[in-house]
Motif scaffolding. Structure first.
Motif, short mmCIF file in Angstrom:
data_model
loop_
_atom_site.label_atom_id
_atom_site.label_comp_id
_atom_site.label_asym_id
_atom_site.label_seq_id
_atom_site.Cartn_x
_atom_site.Cartn_y
_atom_site.Cartn_z
N MET A 1 0.84 -1.19 0.00
CA MET A 1 0.00 0.00 0.00
C MET A 1 0.88 1.25 0.00
SD MET A 1 -3.25 0.92 2.43
CE MET A 1 -2.36 0.92 3.98
N ILE A 2 0.42 2.29 -0.69
CA ILE A 2 1.14 3.55 -0.75
C ILE A 2 0.28 4.64 -0.11
CG2 ILE A 2 2.18 5.29 -2.26
CD1 ILE A 2 2.56 3.09 -4.35
N LEU A 3 0.90 5.44 0.72
CA LEU A 3 0.22 6.55 1.38
C LEU A 3 0.40 7.80 0.52
CD1 LEU A 3 0.55 7.27 5.19
CD2 LEU A 3 0.26 9.09 3.52
N CYS A 4 -0.71 8.44 0.14
CA CYS A 4 -0.59 9.58 -0.76
C CYS A 4 -1.49 10.73 -0.33
CB CYS A 4 -0.90 9.18 -2.21
SG CYS A 4 -2.46 8.32 -2.47
N THR A 5 -1.05 11.93 -0.69
CA THR A 5 -1.80 13.14 -0.36
C THR A 5 -1.51 14.19 -1.41
OG1 THR A 5 -2.35 14.68 1.43
CG2 THR A 5 -0.02 14.22 1.08
N LEU A 30 5.65 2.30 4.81
CA LEU A 30 4.86 2.65 3.64
C LEU A 30 5.57 3.68 2.77
CD1 LEU A 30 1.17 2.97 4.96
CD2 LEU A 30 2.30 1.00 3.93
N LYS A 31 5.48 3.48 1.45
CA LYS A 31 5.92 4.52 0.53
C LYS A 31 4.97 5.71 0.65
CE LYS A 31 7.66 1.22 -2.91
NZ LYS A 31 7.50 0.73 -4.31
N LYS A 32 5.52 6.89 0.42
CA LYS A 32 4.71 8.10 0.56
C LYS A 32 4.86 8.99 -0.68
CE LYS A 32 5.40 7.68 5.49
NZ LYS A 32 6.25 6.47 5.34
N MET A 79 -3.55 10.43 -7.34
CA MET A 79 -3.28 8.99 -7.44
C MET A 79 -2.79 8.59 -8.83
SD MET A 79 -6.37 7.24 -5.21
CE MET A 79 -7.72 7.93 -6.19
N LEU A 80 -2.91 9.48 -9.82
CA LEU A 80 -2.58 9.16 -11.20
C LEU A 80 -1.19 8.54 -11.37
CD1 LEU A 80 -3.10 9.23 -14.26
CD2 LEU A 80 -2.38 11.64 -14.25
N PRO A 81 -0.11 9.16 -10.87
CA PRO A 81 1.22 8.56 -11.10
C PRO A 81 1.46 7.26 -10.36
CG PRO A 81 1.38 10.44 -9.63
CD PRO A 81 -0.03 10.43 -10.14
N LEU A 82 0.55 6.88 -9.47
CA LEU A 82 0.73 5.66 -8.69
C LEU A 82 -0.05 4.48 -9.24
CD1 LEU A 82 0.35 7.28 -5.14
CD2 LEU A 82 2.45 6.87 -6.42
N LEU A 83 -0.88 4.71 -10.26
CA LEU A 83 -1.72 3.64 -10.79
C LEU A 83 -0.91 2.49 -11.36
CD1 LEU A 83 -4.59 5.64 -12.53
CD2 LEU A 83 -4.58 4.61 -10.24
N GLU A 84 0.26 2.81 -11.92
CA GLU A 84 1.07 1.76 -12.54
C GLU A 84 1.58 0.75 -11.52
OE1 GLU A 84 5.34 4.16 -12.61
OE2 GLU A 84 4.21 3.89 -14.46
N THR A 85 1.59 1.11 -10.24
CA THR A 85 2.04 0.17 -9.21
C THR A 85 1.01 -0.92 -8.94
OG1 THR A 85 1.07 1.37 -7.32
CG2 THR A 85 3.26 2.08 -8.10
N LYS A 86 -0.26 -0.61 -9.23
CA LYS A 86 -1.39 -1.51 -9.00
C LYS A 86 -1.56 -1.87 -7.53
CE LYS A 86 -1.47 -3.41 -13.67
NZ LYS A 86 -1.55 -4.61 -14.52
N GLU A 87 -0.99 -1.05 -6.66
CA GLU A 87 -1.14 -1.26 -5.22
C GLU A 87 -2.39 -0.54 -4.70
OE1 GLU A 87 2.20 -0.93 -2.58
OE2 GLU A 87 3.64 -0.97 -4.24
N ASP A 88 -2.85 -0.97 -3.53
CA ASP A 88 -3.89 -0.21 -2.84
C ASP A 88 -3.31 1.15 -2.47
OD1 ASP A 88 -5.58 -2.34 -3.05
OD2 ASP A 88 -5.53 -2.89 -0.93
N LEU A 89 -4.16 2.18 -2.50
CA LEU A 89 -3.70 3.54 -2.23
C LEU A 89 -4.47 4.13 -1.06
CD1 LEU A 89 -3.46 4.88 -5.90
CD2 LEU A 89 -1.65 3.86 -4.50
#
Length: 213
Positions: A1-5, A30-32, A79-89
């Motif tokens: 999972m990636i933590l994003c804001t 967690l990646k941030k 969340m756009l740049p993180l979609l390629e990871t296919k991880e929960d966000l």
């Protein structure tokens, strides 16, 4: 999972230090990631020093000084740049601050919302976890609304409620200057919105949050 804001320049200056210190304290594994609008080199260095990846989303906003509703919409687009990871966000407002570690469990629903009490029910958009398939759809919707964003989050909230199954859990406490303790259910804290009849400036809201750290 990636933590994003995401954050406007104002909110980045006011809340980033508290947000990142608490997130690194309780979720070091967690990646941030943070999305910003025209970040300075100093902003980028500050994020990278604290282990946070940065994306500049200013290409999606055709204004030099966008109104706040653009930054509401930018939260979902972050969340756009993180979609390629296919991880929960785990998408959160930058002024939603962790105060103790939450153990996340698998959920079958499309999204998991960390909610607070409001008018007798558990609700809120302060923090939520999206499965990859849900995040893809939310980002596509965000691309639409950021062209002419609504004034408040209600439109996006209603769209998600109508299109996705949702699991709510009470784990966020809205704190005020009158609160003296933290509820046992609270893993995150946030101040009430400053949109009411009494304007609350960010420095006052930051002070309220820091009392409980």
């Amino acid at each position: 999972m990636i933590l994003c804001t995401s954050a406007s320049p104002e909110y980045f200056n006011d809340y980033f230090d508290l947000w990142v210190s608490q997130c690194n304290k309780f979720y070091p594994e967690l990646k941030k990631h943070i999305a910003l609008f025209k970040p300075s080199k100093e902003d980028i260095r500050k994020c990278e020093f604290n282990g946070v990846d940065v994306t500049d989303l200013s290409d999606f906003i055709d204004k030099d000084k966008p109104e706040r509703e653009y930054f509401f919409a930018m939260r979902w687009l972050s969340m756009l740049p993180l979609l390629e990871t296919k991880e929960d966000l785990l998408l959160m407002q930058i002024n939603c601050i962790p105060i103790k570690k939450q153990t996340f469990v698998d959920f079958e629903e499309d999204q998991y919302r960390m909610g607070h009490f409001k008018k007798g029910e558990v609700t809120g958009l302060s923090a939520q976890i999206f499965h990859h398939s849900t995040a893809v759809k939310v980002v596509e919707k965000a691309k639409e609304i950021i062209k002419s964003p609504p004034e408040f989050d209600d439109v996006m909230d209603m769209w998600m409620r109508n299109n996705f199954s949702t699991k709510f859990e009470l784990c966020v406490q809205r704190v005020t200057e009158k609160d003296i303790d933290i509820k046992s259910y609270a893993h995150w804290i946030i101040t009430r919105s400053g949109n009411g009849p009494v304007k609350i400036e960010n420095d006052a809201k930051l002070g309220i949050l820091e009392r409980f750290i």
